[in-house]
Design a protein around this motif. Structure first.
Motif, PDB file in Angstrom:
ATOM      1  N   VAL A   1       0.963  -1.260  -0.663  1.00 62.50           N
ATOM      2  CA  VAL A   1       0.090  -0.334  -0.097  1.00 62.50           C
ATOM      3  C   VAL A   1       1.087   1.188  -0.059  1.00 62.50           C
ATOM      4  O   VAL A   1       0.777   2.428  -0.606  1.00 62.50           O
ATOM      5  N   SER A   2       1.790   1.129   0.747  1.00 63.18           N
ATOM      6  CA  SER A   2       3.476   2.634   0.852  1.00 63.18           C
ATOM      7  C   SER A   2       3.217   2.955  -0.917  1.00 63.18           C
ATOM      8  O   SER A   2       3.905   4.101  -0.940  1.00 63.18           O
ATOM      9  N   VAL A   3       4.258   1.367  -0.813  1.00 68.78           N
ATOM     10  CA  VAL A   3       4.555   1.697  -2.441  1.00 68.78           C
ATOM     11  C   VAL A   3       3.270   2.503  -3.492  1.00 68.78           C
ATOM     12  O   VAL A   3       3.724   3.324  -4.269  1.00 68.78           O
ATOM     13  N   TRP A   4       2.501   2.041  -3.315  1.00 70.86           N
ATOM     14  CA  TRP A   4       1.489   2.801  -4.164  1.00 70.86           C
ATOM     15  C   TRP A   4       0.953   3.852  -3.341  1.00 70.86           C
ATOM     16  O   TRP A   4       0.864   4.848  -4.718  1.00 70.86           O
ATOM     17  N   VAL A   5       0.657   4.477  -2.701  1.00 71.55           N
ATOM     18  CA  VAL A   5       0.582   6.075  -2.367  1.00 71.55           C
ATOM     19  C   VAL A   5       1.724   6.937  -2.381  1.00 71.55           C
ATOM     20  O   VAL A   5       0.974   7.165  -2.437  1.00 71.55           O
ATOM     21  N   LEU A   6       2.903   6.121  -2.453  1.00 74.18           N
ATOM     22  CA  LEU A   6       3.500   7.200  -2.737  1.00 74.18           C
ATOM     23  C   LEU A   6       4.036   7.176  -4.776  1.00 74.18           C
ATOM     24  O   LEU A   6       3.944   8.540  -4.738  1.00 74.18           O
ATOM     25  N   VAL A   7       3.384   5.933  -5.195  1.00 79.43           N
ATOM     26  CA  VAL A   7       4.189   6.332  -6.479  1.00 79.43           C
ATOM     27  C   VAL A   7       2.957   7.644  -7.066  1.00 79.43           C
ATOM     28  O   VAL A   7       3.021   8.043  -7.751  1.00 79.43           O
ATOM     29  N   SER A   8       1.479   7.236  -5.671  1.00 78.45           N
ATOM     30  CA  SER A   8       0.591   8.589  -6.525  1.00 78.45           C
ATOM     31  C   SER A   8       0.584   9.420  -6.080  1.00 78.45           C
ATOM     32  O   SER A   8       0.045  10.753  -7.049  1.00 78.45           O
ATOM     33  N   ARG A   9       1.219   9.232  -4.730  1.00 76.76           N
ATOM     34  CA  ARG A   9       1.452  10.547  -4.580  1.00 76.76           C
ATOM     35  C   ARG A   9       2.751  11.729  -5.268  1.00 76.76           C
ATOM     36  O   ARG A   9       2.424  12.848  -5.817  1.00 76.76           O
ATOM     37  N   PHE A  10       3.787  10.873  -5.655  1.00 76.83           N
ATOM     38  CA  PHE A  10       4.452  11.666  -6.769  1.00 76.83           C
ATOM     39  C   PHE A  10       4.148  12.267  -8.540  1.00 76.83           C
ATOM     40  O   PHE A  10       4.908  12.739  -8.873  1.00 76.83           O
ATOM     41  N   CYS A  11       3.323  10.943  -7.884  1.00 73.37           N
ATOM     42  CA  CYS A  11       2.747  11.214 -10.149  1.00 73.37           C
ATOM     43  C   CYS A  11       1.804  12.400  -9.987  1.00 73.37           C
ATOM     44  O   CYS A  11       1.658  12.651 -10.887  1.00 73.37           O
TER      45      CYS A  11
ATOM     46  N   GLY B   1      -3.185  15.340   1.356  1.00 73.12           N
ATOM     47  CA  GLY B   1      -3.252  14.935   2.609  1.00 73.12           C
ATOM     48  C   GLY B   1      -3.356  13.723   2.923  1.00 73.12           C
ATOM     49  O   GLY B   1      -3.630  12.908   3.835  1.00 73.12           O
ATOM     50  N   TRP B   2      -4.077  12.797   1.531  1.00 76.66           N
ATOM     51  CA  TRP B   2      -4.344  11.531   1.147  1.00 76.66           C
ATOM     52  C   TRP B   2      -3.536  10.632   1.402  1.00 76.66           C
ATOM     53  O   TRP B   2      -3.706   9.784   2.459  1.00 76.66           O
ATOM     54  N   SER B   3      -2.059  10.852   0.770  1.00 80.11           N
ATOM     55  CA  SER B   3      -0.871   9.870   1.360  1.00 80.11           C
ATOM     56  C   SER B   3      -0.110   9.913   2.494  1.00 80.11           C
ATOM     57  O   SER B   3      -0.323   8.839   3.333  1.00 80.11           O
ATOM     58  N   SER B   4      -0.401  10.921   3.162  1.00 83.70           N
ATOM     59  CA  SER B   4      -0.160  10.322   5.070  1.00 83.70           C
ATOM     60  C   SER B   4      -0.412   9.688   5.656  1.00 83.70           C
ATOM     61  O   SER B   4      -0.498   9.457   6.648  1.00 83.70           O
TER      62      SER B   4
END
Ligand code: UDP
Ligand code: MG
Length: 330
Positions: free
Chosen positions: A268-278, A284-287
């Motif tokens: 999930v962390s990988v997916w969240v970080l990818v979404s964040r940087f894309c 606020g969603w990522s954190s």
């Protein structure tokens, strides 16, 4: 008809030829049944004596589990007529398990073997004779097992099956389709008396006792009179006792679920970080996602660790015998 479960030939050595048999019958508001069941049981005692399988000290003990109807008066009347009928009355309704324990501990010094049977005689009294035969052949515990559940309601049949399966998957030793109809020899009664637990579940304790045991199958009849004393709530309470009195495994499951969530958390962390940087994630969603997943798994792992310790306390407070000697030669 019978099946041997464990074997220990020394068990039969020195066993009395005509045991004094005590039949223990828990009775809760059974006024409609007792005039039917007491004569049937007395008839079985006569047959046991005639067959040379039991001696004349054999008796029936009715345990009145705090009934609010005429159960106790009826027991007293049967005692007047035939003093092989004995009775004890509990001061309050304590449930079938405790009523049976009270009966078993009362008859322990007075018999060689005790058999528990429900007052409604749904469990075939004829199987009782086969049980005593098994005892005379050397078995210490004989389980009555019903051959089918046709007389049960659909709900009871399905829930019972699911319950047995759940118990097995949680690592409990149980005898499938065995209720409370069983014979226990004196050695088994002595070991049972060492179990100090309050949340009693005899069906679980019996296999735990060990000793030589076997199964007698019988057809379970419908209740002849009166109503079932088990409401759905009471059935659920007994089922929960049956699991929680024997295994702390559900608590270990919490720990394992926590660990599994931690692993998923990595993905999930990988997916969240990818979404964040894309740039596809809103602010606020990522954190929030990272902390919810990480904290969730940590909390479950922490609960699981606490559970492991509670599991240890749970075993300690029961003060069950750590071992029981069945035979010795010096
Ligand atoms: N019983 C008891 N105390 C209770 C509930 C039941 O002693 O609180 C006794 C009841 O009188 C009967 C046996 O336990 O002899 C089994 O009860 P029942 O036949 O109602 O259960 P079912 O066969 O429906 O599971
Ligand atoms: Mg019944």
């Amino acid at each position: 008809m019978t099946e041997r479960m464990a074997h220990n030939d020394t068990a039969a050595a020195g066993r009395e030829k005509r045991p004094a048999v005590a039949i223990v019958m828990p009775c809760y508001n059974e006024e409609a049944m007792l005039d039917i069941s007491v004569p049937v049981i007395l008839g079985i005692l006569d047959r046991l004596c005639a067959l040379g399988l039991a001696d004349s000290r054999s008796f029936l003990l009715c345990v009145d589990d705090g009934s609010s109807d005429a159960t106790w008066t009826i027991i007293a009347r049967h005692h007047e007529a035939d003093n092989r009928v004995k009775g004890i009355s509990l001061s309050h309704n304590r449930g079938q398990q405790n009523a049976m324990l009270a009966g078993l501990m009362t008859v322990r010094p007075l018999c060689d073997a005790a058999i528990t049977i429900d007052a409604d005689l749904q469990d075939s009294p004829d199987a009782l004779i086969e049980m005593v035969r098994r005892y005379c052949d050397g078995d210490d515990i004989v389980y009555g097992v019903r051959s089918s559940r046709q007389t049960d309601t659909w709900f009871k049949r399905t829930s019972a099956r699911a319950f047995y399966r759940l118990q097995r998957s949680l690592g409990l030793e149980t005898v499938y389709d065995h209720s409370e109809f069983r014979l226990m020899g004196r050695r088994a009664l002595d070991i049972l008396s060492e179990y100090g637990e309050s949340n009693l579940y005899l069906r679980g304790i019996m296999p735990n006792i060990g000793l030589r045991s076997s199964i007698v199958t019988y057809d379970r009849a419908a209740r002849a009179a009166g109503e079932t004393k088990y409401s759905v709530a009471k059935l659920i309470a007994t089922s929960i006792d049956g699991i929680t009195s024997f295994t702390a495994r559900p608590m270990r499951l919490i720990f394992l679920v926590g660990l599994a969530l931690l692993l998923i958390d990595v993905a999930v962390s990988v997916w969240v970080l990818v979404s964040r940087f894309c740039g596809t994630a809103i602010s606020g969603w990522s954190s929030l996602m990272l902390s919810v997943w990480f904290l969730g798994s940590l909390i479950l792992i922490a609960l699981g660790i606490i559970g492991e310790y509670i599991g240890k306390i749970f075993v300690e407070v029961k003060r069950r015998p750590r071992y029981s000697v069945s035979d010795s030669i010096f």
